[in-house]
Design a protein around this motif. Structure first.
Motif, PDB file in Angstrom:
ATOM      1  N   GLY A 170       0.821  -1.199   0.000  1.00 38.24           N
ATOM      2  CA  GLY A 170       0.000   0.000   0.000  1.00 38.24           C
ATOM      3  C   GLY A 170       0.854   1.247   0.000  1.00 38.24           C
ATOM      4  O   GLY A 170       2.053   1.206   0.312  1.00 38.24           O
ATOM      5  N   SER A 171       0.244   2.375  -0.316  1.00 36.55           N
ATOM      6  CA  SER A 171       0.978   3.646  -0.353  1.00 36.55           C
ATOM      7  C   SER A 171       1.618   3.976   0.987  1.00 36.55           C
ATOM      8  O   SER A 171       2.676   4.619   1.042  1.00 36.55           O
ATOM      9  N   ASP A 172       0.988   3.512   2.066  1.00 40.05           N
ATOM     10  CA  ASP A 172       1.513   3.830   3.389  1.00 40.05           C
ATOM     11  C   ASP A 172       2.845   3.125   3.676  1.00 40.05           C
ATOM     12  O   ASP A 172       3.545   3.460   4.639  1.00 40.05           O
ATOM     13  N   ALA A 173       3.220   2.172   2.834  1.00 39.18           N
ATOM     14  CA  ALA A 173       4.505   1.486   3.013  1.00 39.18           C
ATOM     15  C   ALA A 173       5.680   2.365   2.591  1.00 39.18           C
ATOM     16  O   ALA A 173       6.819   2.116   2.984  1.00 39.18           O
ATOM     17  N   PHE A 174       5.382   3.387   1.779  1.00 41.07           N
ATOM     18  CA  PHE A 174       6.411   4.315   1.308  1.00 41.07           C
ATOM     19  C   PHE A 174       5.975   5.746   1.601  1.00 41.07           C
ATOM     20  O   PHE A 174       5.505   6.450   0.706  1.00 41.07           O
ATOM     21  N   PRO A 175       6.104   6.187   2.837  1.00 41.54           N
ATOM     22  CA  PRO A 175       5.714   7.563   3.176  1.00 41.54           C
ATOM     23  C   PRO A 175       6.515   8.571   2.347  1.00 41.54           C
ATOM     24  O   PRO A 175       7.732   8.426   2.188  1.00 41.54           O
ATOM     25  N   THR A 176       5.821   9.551   1.783  1.00 42.68           N
ATOM     26  CA  THR A 176       6.478  10.567   0.969  1.00 42.68           C
ATOM     27  C   THR A 176       6.093  11.948   1.460  1.00 42.68           C
ATOM     28  O   THR A 176       5.050  12.129   2.094  1.00 42.68           O
ATOM     29  N   ALA A 177       6.937  12.922   1.143  1.00 41.09           N
ATOM     30  CA  ALA A 177       6.655  14.298   1.566  1.00 41.09           C
ATOM     31  C   ALA A 177       5.369  14.805   0.939  1.00 41.09           C
ATOM     32  O   ALA A 177       4.596  15.529   1.571  1.00 41.09           O
ATOM     33  N   ALA A 178       5.146  14.433  -0.305  1.00 37.53           N
ATOM     34  CA  ALA A 178       3.948  14.882  -1.022  1.00 37.53           C
ATOM     35  C   ALA A 178       2.929  13.751  -1.098  1.00 37.53           C
ATOM     36  O   ALA A 178       3.271  12.615  -1.428  1.00 37.53           O
ATOM     37  N   LYS A 179       1.693  14.064  -0.799  1.00 37.99           N
ATOM     38  CA  LYS A 179       0.612  13.092  -0.947  1.00 37.99           C
ATOM     39  C   LYS A 179       0.423  12.767  -2.424  1.00 37.99           C
ATOM     40  O   LYS A 179       0.463  13.652  -3.276  1.00 37.99           O
ATOM     41  N   ARG A 180       0.209  11.485  -2.713  1.00 36.87           N
ATOM     42  CA  ARG A 180      -0.015  11.054  -4.095  1.00 36.87           C
ATOM     43  C   ARG A 180      -1.495  10.739  -4.310  1.00 36.87           C
ATOM     44  O   ARG A 180      -2.140  10.130  -3.446  1.00 36.87           O
TER      45      ARG A 180
END
Length: 282
Positions: free
Chosen positions: A236-246
């Motif tokens: 899931g996206s939460d596995a790769f936290p990023t500065a900008a929301k995708r």
């Protein structure tokens, strides 16, 4: 036709210049060394004497995560730079094409976004590209706004190169499986953009290769096409936290291309198979 192309050393600008030249047009490719789009005088001096009959504006700040902490710089490039160019195009009464992004939408739902859908960006990059669209709508009557997504091409870094490199090095990767969109090969996209600039069919369009996939699906197909045996794990996206929301939903409707008589791009799988054959340095 004499066409000025900004961002000519980037992935898309590079292919647009090649395609214009192939068609016999006079392509004037510029990057920041020739015309600094954040400098109003530089833009007006250069464009004032370039004798361009149209402008395809590919230059942009596209580092999505870095944009979150560089708001002023992103605004200078993506908004102010667009305004300076648009003002000259308005004054000279010439067409201008602005390359935008699926990131102008909030990414909710699963329905493909229509060109006239409500825009509600979720990160700085999307917000600044949205404001660039507003500049176009304000100033340029002979305008094309073309939203693209998930771009890969010969002249730059991209997801395909990254995956091939990681696959060779590690033999296994984890890839986000809950974000959906359409990969876009710049060589194919350049053909469509040149088709557009040769007409007066102004408006807002979506342009990607055909088909929808997740980044996970995309990665799996990359390894198949590259002939690599790589273990791919969906996360899931939460596995790769990023500065900008995708945005989770980057699906975009391209029905308008049909309505206006433009040819759709080939499937993303077909585009990928052709692109992978060009890779020699991953």
């Amino acid at each position: 036709m004499r066409v000025l192309v900004t961002g000519a050393r980037g992935q898309l600008g590079y292919d647009v210049v090649k395609e214009l030249t192939r068609r016999g047009h006079e392509a004037v490719g510029v990057d920041k060394e020739e015309m600094d789009i954040t400098d109003e005088k530089s833009v007006k001096d250069y464009l004032g004497t370039a004798q361009a009959e149209a402008v395809i504006h590919c230059a942009a700040y596209t580092a999505v995560d870095a944009a979150e902490s560089n708001v002023d710089l992103v605004r200078k490039i993506n908004v102010d730079g667009t305004r300076f160019i648009a003002e000259v195009c308005k004054a000279q009464d010439i067409p201008m094409m602005y390359i935008s992004t699926d990131y102008v939408f909030d990414g909710n739902g699963e329905t493909p976004w229509e060109p006239n859908a409500h825009r509600d960006p979720v990160n700085v990059y999307g917000q600044m590209k949205y404001e660039g669209e507003l500049v176009m709508e304000e100033l340029v009557s002979k305008r094309y706004i073309v939203r693209i997504s998930w771009v890969f091409g010969e002249n730059g870094k991209n997801f395909v190169r990254t995956m091939v490199g990681l696959g060779k090095k590690l033999g296994k990767v984890s890839v986000v499986a809950d974000q959906f969109g359409s990969p876009t090969y710049t060589a194919d996209l350049a053909v469509l953009l040149c088709d557009m600039i040769e007409t007066d069919k102004y408006g807002t369009y979506h342009a990607t290769n055909e088909g929808i996939c997740s980044w996970y699906d995309f990665a799996k197909e990359i390894f198949v096409q590259a002939g690599l045996d790589v273990e791919v794990t969906p996360v899931g996206s939460d596995a790769f936290p990023t500065a900008a929301k995708r945005p989770l939903n980057s699906r975009m409707s391209k029905d308008k291309l049909d309505e206006m008589g433009f040819h759709r791009l080939p499937t993303w799988q077909d585009a990928l198979s052709r692109y992978v054959k060009t890779l020699t340095d991953c």
